[in-house]
Motif scaffolding. Structure first.
Motif, PDB file in Angstrom:
ATOM      1  N   UNK A  38      39.657  43.727  44.267  1.00 25.80           N
ATOM      2  CA  UNK A  38      40.830  43.416  45.080  1.00 25.80           C
ATOM      3  C   UNK A  38      40.938  41.909  45.319  1.00 25.80           C
ATOM      4  N   UNK A  39      39.809  41.285  45.604  1.00 22.58           N
ATOM      5  CA  UNK A  39      39.816  39.837  45.829  1.00 22.58           C
ATOM      6  C   UNK A  39      40.162  39.073  44.553  1.00 22.58           C
ATOM      7  N   UNK A  40      39.482  39.395  43.462  1.00 23.74           N
ATOM      8  CA  UNK A  40      39.662  38.649  42.211  1.00 23.74           C
ATOM      9  C   UNK A  40      41.060  38.802  41.623  1.00 23.74           C
ATOM     10  N   UNK A  41      41.733  39.895  41.937  1.00 21.26           N
ATOM     11  CA  UNK A  41      43.079  40.108  41.412  1.00 21.26           C
ATOM     12  C   UNK A  41      44.158  39.529  42.318  1.00 21.26           C
ATOM     13  N   UNK A  42      43.743  38.932  43.443  1.00 18.08           N
ATOM     14  CA  UNK A  42      44.709  38.434  44.420  1.00 18.08           C
ATOM     15  C   UNK A  42      45.240  37.045  44.105  1.00 18.08           C
ATOM     16  N   UNK A  43      44.592  36.342  43.166  1.00 15.73           N
ATOM     17  CA  UNK A  43      44.984  34.970  42.899  1.00 15.73           C
ATOM     18  C   UNK A  43      44.175  33.978  43.711  1.00 15.73           C
ATOM     19  N   UNK A  44      43.488  34.492  44.707  1.00 17.26           N
ATOM     20  CA  UNK A  44      42.557  33.717  45.532  1.00 17.26           C
ATOM     21  C   UNK A  44      43.209  32.481  46.162  1.00 17.26           C
ATOM     22  N   UNK A  45      42.611  31.294  46.036  1.00 20.38           N
ATOM     23  CA  UNK A  45      43.169  30.110  46.672  1.00 20.38           C
ATOM     24  C   UNK A  45      42.733  29.934  48.112  1.00 20.38           C
TER      25      UNK A  45
END
Length: 242
Positions: A38-45
């Motif tokens: 979920x985190x890695x697919x969020x675009x992060x930033x």
């Protein structure tokens, strides 16, 4: 505003950490994630990441340490300060491998949390201030950091931007050309730089004098000042000089 992420598969832990963050003397934007995927697919930033080492991700099989290694290997993304949260002290040495900024053992002590958060906050703010003083560009196949005070002005040239830079201690200028959009640079550097024409972005600290149609820089160069940009330029220049 510090962008904070909490990644833990236990909702109650995420809620507790979020409440501790809101209790600190910092303006934060908090986002919660239940898995590495979920985190890695969020675009992060994010600026700061609280990460559960024993994270159980049924989709990818990745734990928190694996996720941290993945993040550190992604050079093209913004690298967050990572604070590990775990129920076992045995992982403390593994944290050094991914340059973690802190380590919290469950159940998380409020005072210890405040100390770790404060150190991470100071580091983030210090790095942010340093970035404001330099422009990082891709030039000749490498990353190059250029002090903003060394840049007189920028010129848009098709799909590239030309930087006109003070040549060492001399008054003469040299130029660097690289792929960029002047509109994005205008937004990134607002405060010290101002768009004076569709093709030019000028360093306000280098302005010597101006009229309604042109600007003269400290080194004697003259740049056109658009009548549509004149009023905004004057306001920006006066704010900068205060």
């Amino acid at each position: 505003m510090i962008k904070v992420a909490i990644c833990d598969d236990e909702k109650n832990i995420r809620s507790y950490l979020a409440s501790l963050i809101r209790g600190q003397k910092a303006e934060c934007e908090i986002t919660e994630y239940a898995s590495a995927e979920e985190y890695l697919s969020s675009g992060m930033g994010h600026d700061l990441l609280f990460l559960d080492i024993e994270l159980e991700d049924s989709a990818s099989g990745m734990d928190g340490m694996g996720m941290a290694r993945r993040i550190r290997g992604m050079e093209q993304i913004k690298q967050p300060a990572i604070i590990f949260v775990t129920g076992y002290e045995k992982y403390v040495y593994d944290a050094f491998e991914v340059e973690a900024s802190g380590y919290l053992v469950k159940p998380v002590n409020e005072q210890k949390f405040a100390e770790v958060f404060s150190r991470a906050q100071d580091k983030i703010l210090s790095e942010t201030e340093q970035k404001k003083k330099t422009l990082l560009i891709q030039y000749a196949g490498a990353n190059k950091a250029i002090p903003l005070d060394h840049i007189y002005y920028m010129e848009s040239r098709k799909h590239k931007v030309v930087l006109y830079i003070k040549d060492g201690e001399q008054a003469s200028l040299r130029s660097l050309e690289y792929y960029a959009k002047i509109g994005e640079l205008e937004e990134e550097l607002q405060g010290q730089f101002c768009r004076i024409h569709k093709g030019y972005l000028v360093n306000l600290s280098c302005v010597d004098e101006y009229s309604r149609t042109e600007i003269m820089l400290a080194n004697g160069d003259k740049l056109p000042l658009s009548k549509y940009k004149y009023e905004a330029f004057v306001k920006a220049y006066l704010r900068f000089m205060q």
